[in-house]
Motif scaffolding. Structure first.
Motif, PDB file in Angstrom:
ATOM      1  N   TYR A 166      10.594  -1.469   1.827  1.00 50.94           N
ATOM      2  CA  TYR A 166       9.693  -2.351   1.066  1.00 50.94           C
ATOM      3  C   TYR A 166      10.322  -2.862  -0.225  1.00 50.94           C
ATOM      4  N   SER A 219       3.751  -3.223   7.152  1.00 48.75           N
ATOM      5  CA  SER A 219       4.045  -1.804   7.348  1.00 48.75           C
ATOM      6  C   SER A 219       4.264  -1.513   8.838  1.00 48.75           C
ATOM      7  N   GLY A 226       1.627   4.596   7.611  1.00 48.52           N
ATOM      8  CA  GLY A 226       0.633   4.684   6.548  1.00 48.52           C
ATOM      9  C   GLY A 226       0.395   6.120   6.100  1.00 48.52           C
TER      10      GLY A 226
HETATM   11  P1  ADP Z   1       4.053   3.404   5.465  1.00 43.90           P
HETATM   12  O1  ADP Z   1       4.137   4.284   6.647  1.00 43.90           O
HETATM   13  O2  ADP Z   1       3.216   2.199   5.657  1.00 43.90           O
HETATM   14  O3  ADP Z   1       5.393   3.101   4.893  1.00 43.90           O
HETATM   15  P2  ADP Z   1       3.521   4.987   3.060  1.00 43.90           P
HETATM   16  O4  ADP Z   1       2.393   5.938   2.825  1.00 43.90           O
HETATM   17  O5  ADP Z   1       4.905   5.532   3.025  1.00 43.90           O
HETATM   18  O6  ADP Z   1       3.187   4.271   4.426  1.00 43.90           O
HETATM   19  O7  ADP Z   1       3.429   3.830   1.988  1.00 43.90           O
HETATM   20  C1  ADP Z   1       2.168   3.176   1.790  1.00 43.90           C
HETATM   21  C2  ADP Z   1       2.371   1.735   1.368  1.00 43.90           C
HETATM   22  O8  ADP Z   1       2.932   1.689   0.049  1.00 43.90           O
HETATM   23  C3  ADP Z   1       3.355   0.952   2.223  1.00 43.90           C
HETATM   24  O9  ADP Z   1       2.727   0.442   3.377  1.00 43.90           O
HETATM   25  C4  ADP Z   1       3.806  -0.141   1.266  1.00 43.90           C
HETATM   26  O10 ADP Z   1       2.858  -1.186   1.281  1.00 43.90           O
HETATM   27  C5  ADP Z   1       3.723   0.530  -0.107  1.00 43.90           C
HETATM   28  N1  ADP Z   1       5.047   0.972  -0.629  1.00 43.90           N
HETATM   29  C6  ADP Z   1       5.560   2.225  -0.549  1.00 43.90           C
HETATM   30  N2  ADP Z   1       6.767   2.294  -1.162  1.00 43.90           N
HETATM   31  C7  ADP Z   1       7.007   1.055  -1.662  1.00 43.90           C
HETATM   32  C8  ADP Z   1       8.093   0.464  -2.414  1.00 43.90           C
HETATM   33  N3  ADP Z   1       9.168   1.176  -2.766  1.00 43.90           N
HETATM   34  N4  ADP Z   1       7.987  -0.855  -2.759  1.00 43.90           N
HETATM   35  C9  ADP Z   1       6.900  -1.589  -2.395  1.00 43.90           C
HETATM   36  N5  ADP Z   1       5.849  -1.081  -1.690  1.00 43.90           N
HETATM   37  C10 ADP Z   1       5.903   0.201  -1.320  1.00 43.90           C
END
Ligand code: ADP
Length: 272
Positions: A166, A219, A226
């Motif tokens: 991301y 995602s 998530g």
């Molecule tokens: P996922 O399995 O969707 O990656 P996470 O719980 O790891 O789920 O992260 C939740 C959400 O947080 C992601 O879907 C993304 O939208 C946002 N996110 C996480 N880390 C970052 C980052 N480093 N930069 C931008 N958005 C992020």
């Protein structure tokens, strides 16, 4: 809930005593609502790829039966959907396993420096293929904490994966010794920083909720379930630590896990 119970053998000279009890049902109701929500979300997340799989199976049995190129393409999509379900089930199992152990403090002495170094070496080549660099900023020789190796490796892995997926640009995994502001006790700050698009402030408090995503389609397309940050949060809690997410739109995101540094008198089961 407020209630009254008659007590038959009270010292009230023959008068029955009464015990009043007060119980806070709001917390219990909130927990129950969260559980129901979680089951509904998990079912929905599994149903979506399953519906797509069934659709493709029907197409392969019917209209695409004799169409070899279409068959090849559909099988590829079906494999991706099945992999997505596997990832989701693996994450659900990890989450429940971690939750079960959340109240048992870990007793192994683990070097966060070694874990971070291994993760950077492992994920570096794949990230480079996507045009993202990963570097380690850990000047000291060791960063000992009381922990569970696999769980702490999972924290670094999830945070680096998110920063690559991301964020992007230059990802830096940092380790630093600091002091806890309230108690002055030594702690180790493990940080993962990217200089990607960042996250709008209204999303930040909800990122560690199960299935919360800023952009669900993005995602999913990137293979996310998530559950990544929910898993990270539970592991950090088990390690008596704190998770801090800071982000500035267009500047990037830094996620920090603040973990108590291992002290000489700590109860341990193994040494470094
Ligand atoms: P996922 O399995 O969707 O990656 P996470 O719980 O790891 O789920 O992260 C939740 C959400 O947080 C992601 O879907 C993304 O939208 C946002 N996110 C996480 N880390 C970052 C980052 N480093 N930069 C931008 N958005 C992020």
């Amino acid at each position: 809930q407020i209630g009254a119970l008659p007590m038959p053998d009270g010292p009230g000279g023959g008068q029955p005593n009464v015990v009043l009890f007060l119980r806070d049902l709001t917390a219990a109701r909130r927990l129950e609502a969260m559980r129901v929500d979680f089951v509904a979300n998990a079912s929905h997340e599994l149903r979506t790829p399953l519906a797509s799989l069934l659709g493709f199976i029907e197409t392969l049995q019917g209209p695409a039966k004799a169409d070899a190129p279409a068959r090849e393409k559909f099988l590829g999509i079906m494999k991706t959907q099945a992999q997505r379900m596997t990832r989701l089930i693996d994450d659900l199992l990890s989450l429940s396993r971690i939750e079960l152990r959340e109240h048992v403090p870990p007793t192994q002495v683990v070097d966060l420096g070694q874990i971070a170094r291994q993760m950077v070496d492992m994920q570096g080549p794949l990230a480079r293929e996507r045009g993202v660099s990963i570097t380690l900023d850990a000047p000291d020789a060791t960063y000992p904490v009381l922990g569970e190796r696999d769980e702490l490796a999972r924290v670094v892995e999830n945070l680096v994966e998110n920063a690559v997926k991301y964020g992007g640009g230059n990802v830096v995994v940092g380790l630093e010794r600091t002091l806890r502001p309230a108690s002055g006790k030594p702690q180790i700050a493990l940080s993962v920083r990217d200089d990607g698009p960042g996250i709008a402030p209204e999303h930040i408090p909800r990122l560690t909720e199960r299935f919360y995503r800023v952009d669900v389609a993005s995602s999913r397309q990137k293979g996310g379930t998530g559950l990544g940050l929910a898993i990270v949060k539970h592991i950090v809690n088990r390690h008596r630590g704190k998770l801090v997410i800071e982000s500035e739109p267009d500047r990037g995101t830094t996620v920090r896990a603040l973990l108590p540094e291992r002290q000489a008198g700590d109860e341990t089961s193994t040494t470094l």
